[in-house]
Design a protein around this motif. Structure first.
Motif, PDB file in Angstrom:
ATOM      1  N   PRO C  59      -8.932 -10.558   3.771  1.00  0.00           N
ATOM      2  CA  PRO C  59      -7.750  -9.900   4.345  1.00  0.00           C
ATOM      3  C   PRO C  59      -6.760  -9.506   3.251  1.00  0.00           C
ATOM      4  N   ASP C  60      -6.200  -8.308   3.379  1.00  0.00           N
ATOM      5  CA  ASP C  60      -5.190  -7.842   2.437  1.00  0.00           C
ATOM      6  C   ASP C  60      -4.270  -6.928   3.220  1.00  0.00           C
ATOM      7  N   PHE C  61      -2.995  -7.262   3.224  1.00  0.00           N
ATOM      8  CA  PHE C  61      -2.093  -6.515   4.101  1.00  0.00           C
ATOM      9  C   PHE C  61      -1.830  -5.094   3.610  1.00  0.00           C
ATOM     10  N   SER C  62      -2.116  -4.828   2.341  1.00  0.00           N
ATOM     11  CA  SER C  62      -1.764  -3.514   1.813  1.00  0.00           C
ATOM     12  C   SER C  62      -2.749  -2.424   2.244  1.00  0.00           C
ATOM     13  N   ASN C 118      -2.977   9.436   0.642  1.00  0.00           N
ATOM     14  CA  ASN C 118      -1.934   9.461   1.661  1.00  0.00           C
ATOM     15  C   ASN C 118      -2.087   8.448   2.791  1.00  0.00           C
ATOM     16  N   GLU C 119      -3.298   7.986   3.051  1.00  0.00           N
ATOM     17  CA  GLU C 119      -3.485   7.057   4.162  1.00  0.00           C
ATOM     18  C   GLU C 119      -3.253   5.631   3.673  1.00  0.00           C
ATOM     19  N   GLN C 120      -1.984   5.271   3.559  1.00  0.00           N
ATOM     20  CA  GLN C 120      -1.599   3.967   3.014  1.00  0.00           C
ATOM     21  C   GLN C 120      -2.325   2.810   3.696  1.00  0.00           C
ATOM     22  N   GLN C 121      -2.277   2.785   5.032  1.00  0.00           N
ATOM     23  CA  GLN C 121      -2.806   1.616   5.740  1.00  0.00           C
ATOM     24  C   GLN C 121      -4.319   1.485   5.558  1.00  0.00           C
ATOM     25  N   LEU C 122      -4.968   2.586   5.165  1.00  0.00           N
ATOM     26  CA  LEU C 122      -6.415   2.551   4.976  1.00  0.00           C
ATOM     27  C   LEU C 122      -6.777   2.147   3.541  1.00  0.00           C
ATOM     28  N   THR C 123      -6.131   2.784   2.580  1.00  0.00           N
ATOM     29  CA  THR C 123      -6.575   2.634   1.182  1.00  0.00           C
ATOM     30  C   THR C 123      -5.460   2.202   0.242  1.00  0.00           C
TER      31      THR C 123
END
Lengths: 283, 234, 325
Positions: C59-62, C118-123
């Protein structure tokens, strides 16, 4: 929304000029020139050299940059492309990818990676019917229209222009008729590169100059040319407008960062439903 | 001295010879017709005369000058023009523009010559602004011949000018060939309709398997029993 | 340079050369054997790297994560996702002229770069994904690079033999027939489109695997670390230098060009510091000129195409079409 359409028209003019040049290369030389975007960047940066570094007047800088870009294109053709023209068309494509990378990084080597501008400071925009337009953008629109008309006149009215269209129709028959096909190849490069340089300069005037600017334009100009039916210079204008307007209007719905992807998605969709382009041309 | 003299011509594509030593001559003011079965090398002969196929051996002399090995653009300047069988017009150009391209290397004004062509082919004058690609096969053939004549050639090469045309148009095209010849242009043509071609020709050559088989006057060949059996279906 | 340095460089050469070699082998299936013009190599590589990183991390919240899958699963998933992407891009473009595929692959590579940026929550966007698990890290400790070099070379050899088997089978001969003359292949009743699609997908799979191997070795990936066009370009130069249409050539080219590429780093380092980041640009210019020189003077590459296979192919379609016609 009307404001976005206005910006779309300006951007569309820029794309169209690039796409017209590309279309000529595809039609006459049967060459999908992947370094076309970077020729735009070259024109833009040469203008920077003359205007900012050497302090020449803008009109002279633009003229010199357009001429030098055309000369560079002809030299690149003589040195790299011409010897490869007899091999497979795919080898030419790879060569043009190589030329694109070399041009882009030469620009980065000489001018650095940081964004640059022709003119510092903020322009006060005109307000017409509630729409904001900067004086520079007026210039861009006027230049784009003048150039499109000039190209049209050249292709329709001059002997060389007609010969270029004849070459596009049937290279062998042109040779049989005594048309000097090698000279026409040079003309094609001069015309295509000059239009690319002009488009690159306009893009630099509208926003800023970055070494990757040409590479980022490659997708929109190819999408415009393909939309226009790859082979029809006038279709390229319509294609350019459609691409530019969709890119601008897309910002109402999606993240601005995805603007470049809009051109790509449109192109793929079009290839799926109508591979011959919206405006005829050969499939 | 003959206008065009071909001797011992060997030519072909890649590693295969199509022509194995062909001899042929066209004299001033003559119509010469080459007939022969498919694959005899008629088109290759035309193309090698015009520098489109590499000549491996033999000589081509035009107006006393050795033109063997010259390219089409150099041969055009010496007064010989060529009308290919297919794709012989610029489809997206108008009739006028097609003729102008024919006159590309002509110095000075080509308008007068164009008017002459319009007299020869009145239909082209009516359709001068029409795109060549939208015209019928017969009309395109006329555009192609007019284009080639724009340079006042001494000799015109016609590769199967009536191929694919209706009998009515084919007859018209051959009439035009005779007319062109009367204007002082020598003609070397290939004709798949051997009877019609030989009928309007001063002399004819029969080619088989890339070699000369027979040559004689057009009338004599028409009367020749062997030719009749081979090509004339009688 | 002391021994430790030489060995260290040698291991880097084996690891990076091997990873690029796997990409070059994939490109060779597409271009060398089938004639497909893919200039989105970097895009497929990137998908493999990101997929495997996300699949294997805890798990990694970033960013998206928490799957905690083993290394091999991650690598395979990377390859598979790249393959799926190739399928999607191949379907609309492979029936059309070759340059359409080329521009579409550029498009997909650019779009992917935009997505990962641009897809912060993904990558995690420009921050990139760090702490990507290194398999058996604790077991090997100091000699980890030696272990990983073995892993990469094993993968490369595996890919090589898989491709060699495929290419010497009837399937491989059809691919080459497609490259030589599509019309003839079509005329003898081969579904050209399907074969092209298979070659594109297979090649993309290997590129994805290479990307995954890269991610697990460097441990940190970000959009900047990729510059997809540079990766694409390097792999192309490798294939052309080594000899397209030849798997051994693809691997040889990868190692040669990587040596040159890392060598230009020394050259760049020798330039006055005022050049700074510009030196990097000069490196790419040099590699570009190498490509042009190869195309002009030795287009067949160092090794050239393997003869015995191509001879079979040239004879086969001609023979069959003669029967048919």
């Amino acid at each position: 929304m009307a404001q976005l359409i206005l910006y779309g028209l300006i951007y569309g003019g820029i794309i169209s000029l690039g796409a017209i040049g590309l279309t000529l290369l595809v039609r006459i030389l049967k060459f999908s020139h992947f370094a076309h975007g970077d020729m735009m960047a070259l024109g833009a940066y040469l203008t920077l050299l003359f205007r900012v570094t050497m302090g020449l007047p803008m009109w002279l800088s633009v003229a010199l940059a357009v001429i030098l870009t055309a000369v560079a294109a002809v030299l690149i053709d003589r040195i790299f492309y011409k010897p490869l023209r007899r091999t497979s068309p795919a080898i030419l494509l790879i060569a043009s990818v190589g030329v694109a990378l070399v041009l882009r990084h030469l620009i980065q080597f000489f001018w650095g990676a940081a964004p640059q501008v022709y003119q510092r400071g903020v322009e006060r925009p005109y307000i017409v019917w509630g729409l904001r337009i900067r004086p520079t953008q007026v210039w861009i629109l006027v230049m784009a229209v003048v150039l499109v008309i000039a190209v049209w006149l050249f292709l329709q009215k001059t002997k060389t222009g007609k010969a270029l269209r004849a070459m596009a129709d049937n290279m062998d028959l042109a040779a049989v008729s005594g048309i000097d096909t090698e000279r026409m190849v040079v003309w094609t490069w001069v015309l295509g590169a000059a239009l690319a340089a002009a488009a690159g300069i306009m893009l630099g005037m509208d926003t800023q100059l970055r070494p990757a600017m040409g590479w980022l334009m490659l997708l929109p100009i190819f999408a415009a040319a393909i939309l226009g039916g790859l082979g029809n210079p006038y279709g390229a204008i319509a294609g350019g407008m459609i691409i530019a307007l969709s890119q601008e209007l897309s910002t109402m719905f999606i993240n601005t960062a995805y603007k470049p992807a809009v051109a790509f998605v449109l192109m793929v969709l079009l290839l799926l439903v109508r591979p011959q382009g919206l405006f005829g041309g050969k499939a | 001295m003959a206008l065009l003299e071909v001797s011992g011509l060997r030519a072909g594509y890649a590693e295969v010879d199509i022509l194995h030593g062909v001899n042929l001559a066209v004299n001033q003011d003559e119509i010469v017709c080459v007939v022969g079965p498919n694959g005899a090398g008629k088109s290759t002969l035309m193309k090698s005369i015009f520098g489109l196929v590499r000549v491996r051996d033999g000589r081509i002399v035009f107006q006393g000058e050795d033109i063997t090995g010259l390219g089409p653009s150099q041969i055009v300047r010496r007064g010989m023009c060529y009308v290919p069988q297919n794709n012989n017009v610029f489809p997206s150009l108008t009739v006028e523009e097609n003729l102008e391209m024919g006159a590309f290397i002509r110095q000075g004004d080509f308008r007068r010559k164009m008017e002459e062509m319009f007299e020869l082919f009145p239909i082209l004058k009516e359709r001068r602004r029409q795109k060549a690609g939208t015209m019928s096969g017969g009309q395109q053939q006329m555009v192609a011949m007019a284009r080639a004549l724009m340079l006042d050639p001494k000799l015109i090469l016609l590769d199967e000018p009536t191929a694919g045309l209706s009998p009515k148009f084919a007859e018209l095209v051959l009439e035009k060939v005779t007319e062109i010849n009367r204007m002082g242009v020598s003609v070397l043509m290939i004709e798949q309709n051997a009877r019609a071609g030989l009928a309007i020709s001063h002399r004819g050559y029969v080619l088989t398997m890339g070699r000369n088989r027979l040559d004689d006057t057009g009338q004599a060949l028409l009367a020749n029993e062997e030719v009749g059996r081979l090509f004339l279906g009688g | 340079m002391e021994w430790g340095g030489i060995i260290g460089y040698g291991l880097f050469l084996l690891i990076y050369g091997g990873i690029y070699a796997i990409s070059a082998l994939g490109l060779n299936v597409q271009w060398g054997y089938t004639g497909l013009f893919n200039i989105g190599v970097g895009g497929f590589f990137l998908v493999g790297a990101y997929t495997s990183a996300i699949m294997t991390k805890g798990p990694d919240f970033s960013h998206l994560g928490g799957f905690g899958q083993p290394f091999l699963v991650g690598v395979l998933a990377g390859g598979l996702l790249a393959a799926v992407l190739a399928l999607l891009i191949g379907i609309p473009t492979l029936r059309l002229r070759g340059d359409y595929l080329a521009i579409a692959t550029i498009g997909i590579a650019e779009t992917l770069r935009l997505i990962v940026t641009n897809e912060q929550q993904l990558t995690a966007g420009v921050w990139g994904i760090g702490a990507i698990p290194k398999p058996l890290w604790s077991t090997f400790g100091d000699s980890y690079n030696a272990f990983y070099a073995v892993v990469v070379l094993l993968a490369m050899v595996l890919v090589y033999f898989a491709i060699e088997r495929g290419i010497r089978s009837p399937w491989g001969r059809v691919l080459k027939a497609v490259r030589e003359d599509e019309a003839v292949a079509q005329a003898v009743g081969k579904d050209v489109f399907r074969f092209k699609l298979q070659a594109l997908v297979l090649g993309a799979f290997f590129m994805g695997v290479a990307g995954a191997l890269f991610a697990h070795f460097v441990g940190y990936i970000s959009p900047e670390a990729f510059e997809p066009m540079n990766a694409t370009f390097l792999v192309w130069v490798m294939l052309i230098v080594g000899g397209s249409g030849n798997s051994k050539g693809a691997m040889l080219g990868a190692f040669i060009v990587w040596v040159i590429w890392s060598g230009t780093e020394f050259v760049a380092a020798a330039l006055p510091p005022t050049f700074g980041p510009r030196a990097h640009a000069l490196r790419i210019v040099l590699i570009g000129l190498l490509l042009m020189a190869m195309l002009l003077w030795r287009p067949q590459g160092v090794l050239g195409e393997e003869r015995q296979v191509s001879k079979l192919v040239r004879n086969e379609p001609a023979g069959r079409s003669a029967q048919g016609g």
